[in-house]
Design an enzyme around this catalytic site. Structure first.
Site, PDB file in Angstrom:
ATOM      1  N   LYS A   1       0.847  -1.203   0.000  1.00  0.00           N
ATOM      2  CA  LYS A   1       0.000   0.000   0.000  1.00  0.00           C
ATOM      3  C   LYS A   1       0.880   1.250   0.000  1.00  0.00           C
ATOM      4  O   LYS A   1       0.393   2.368   0.085  1.00  0.00           O
ATOM      5  CB  LYS A   1      -0.879   0.024   1.270  1.00  0.00           C
TER       6      LYS A   1
ATOM      7  N   LYS B   1       2.804   2.027   2.454  1.00  0.00           N
ATOM      8  CA  LYS B   1       2.797   2.562   3.825  1.00  0.00           C
ATOM      9  C   LYS B   1       3.860   1.841   4.642  1.00  0.00           C
ATOM     10  O   LYS B   1       3.918   0.622   4.655  1.00  0.00           O
ATOM     11  CB  LYS B   1       1.431   2.308   4.489  1.00  0.00           C
TER      12      LYS B   1
HETATM   13  N1  C2G Z   1     -10.290   7.355   9.486  1.00  0.00           N
HETATM   14  C1  C2G Z   1     -11.251   8.295   9.867  1.00  0.00           C
HETATM   15  N2  C2G Z   1     -10.872   9.553  10.189  1.00  0.00           N
HETATM   16  C2  C2G Z   1      -9.559   9.914  10.135  1.00  0.00           C
HETATM   17  C3  C2G Z   1      -8.570   8.973   9.763  1.00  0.00           C
HETATM   18  C4  C2G Z   1      -8.969   7.679   9.438  1.00  0.00           C
HETATM   19  O1  C2G Z   1     -12.461   7.983   9.914  1.00  0.00           O
HETATM   20  N3  C2G Z   1      -9.210  11.199  10.460  1.00  0.00           N
HETATM   21  C5  C2G Z   1     -10.739   6.004   9.138  1.00  0.00           C
HETATM   22  C6  C2G Z   1     -10.372   5.595   7.713  1.00  0.00           C
HETATM   23  O2  C2G Z   1     -11.350   6.095   6.798  1.00  0.00           O
HETATM   24  C7  C2G Z   1     -10.411   4.065   7.806  1.00  0.00           C
HETATM   25  C8  C2G Z   1      -9.938   3.808   9.256  1.00  0.00           C
HETATM   26  O3  C2G Z   1     -10.071   5.065   9.966  1.00  0.00           O
HETATM   27  O4  C2G Z   1     -11.744   3.581   7.667  1.00  0.00           O
HETATM   28  C9  C2G Z   1      -8.505   3.342   9.320  1.00  0.00           C
HETATM   29  O5  C2G Z   1      -7.696   4.302   8.653  1.00  0.00           O
HETATM   30  P1  C2G Z   1      -6.240   3.831   8.116  1.00  0.00           P
HETATM   31  O6  C2G Z   1      -5.520   3.131   9.208  1.00  0.00           O
HETATM   32  O7  C2G Z   1      -5.625   4.995   7.421  1.00  0.00           O
HETATM   33  O8  C2G Z   1      -6.658   2.706   7.065  1.00  0.00           O
HETATM   34  P2  C2G Z   1      -6.343   2.678   5.490  1.00  0.00           P
HETATM   35  O9  C2G Z   1      -4.911   2.883   5.262  1.00  0.00           O
HETATM   36  O10 C2G Z   1      -7.334   3.577   4.853  1.00  0.00           O
HETATM   37  O11 C2G Z   1      -6.600   1.134   5.134  1.00  0.00           O
HETATM   38  O12 C2G Z   1      -8.518  -2.426   2.661  1.00  0.00           O
HETATM   39  C10 C2G Z   1      -8.738  -1.163   3.251  1.00  0.00           C
HETATM   40  C11 C2G Z   1      -7.471  -0.599   3.839  1.00  0.00           C
HETATM   41  O13 C2G Z   1      -6.851  -1.521   4.719  1.00  0.00           O
HETATM   42  C12 C2G Z   1      -7.779   0.704   4.581  1.00  0.00           C
END
Ligand code: C2G
Length: 136
Positions: free
Chosen positions: A44, A46
């Site tokens: 990803k 990351k």
């Molecule tokens: N999130 C949120 N508000 C934020 C930051 C994140 O609501 N200020 C939500 C994201 O939309 C996501 C969850 O928190 O639903 C986890 O965020 P991340 O750890 O950044 O996940 P991500 O990298 O988007 O991975 O297959 C899907 C992926 O694994 C999602």
């Protein structure tokens, strides 16, 4: 029992993550969180500050979370929904529309992201502080 499923990296747990998990749980009775493994995160683009084991342990300790499973790839969602008898798939709205194909298997809900907080923002702040300290 209404089962909810969501996915994420959840590195440097912050209030936005917390609010997503809280609201996801409020949609049902049981919440499963699929945490991206370190290997999957690399695909990803990351690089996590915390290894999968630690990120999973922290999420598991949140009262709204009932189960934690690993997210190894982009394609496991259909199987996870079936295997775990999921009723509702939830993601933050930055993913709006991206997982509509799962509507064939369960309800798909996108929740509003929490403004002004992100892991990227926190990492930038940590690095800036570190660089600032190096100036002395
Ligand atoms: N999130 C949120 N508000 C934020 C930051 C994140 O609501 N200020 C939500 C994201 O939309 C996501 C969850 O928190 O639903 C986890 O965020 P991340 O750890 O950044 O996940 P991500 O990298 O988007 O991975 O297959 C899907 C992926 O694994 C999602």
């Amino acid at each position: 029992m209404k089962k909810v499923l969501t996915y994420g990296t959840y590195d440097l747990l912050h209030y936005g993550h917390f609010r997503l998990l809280k609201r996801a749980k409020e949609l049902g009775d049981h919440l499963t969180v699929a945490i991206s493994t370190d290997e999957f995160n690399l695909t990803k683009g990351k690089k996590c500050l915390q290894p999968y084991k630690h990120r999973a342990e922290i999420i598991k300790a949140i009262r709204y979370v009932d189960e934690v499973i690993p997210e190894n790839n982009w394609d496991q969602k259909n199987d996870d929904i079936r295997k775990h008898n999921i009723d509702i798939f939830v993601m933050g709205c930055d993913w709006e529309g991206k997982f509509d194909f799962l509507k064939e298997y369960c309800e798909v809900v996108y929740l509003k992201r929490t403004p002004d907080i992100s892991t990227t923002k926190l990492k930038k702040h940590i690095n800036a502080t570190k660089n600032h300290q190096n100036d002395y």
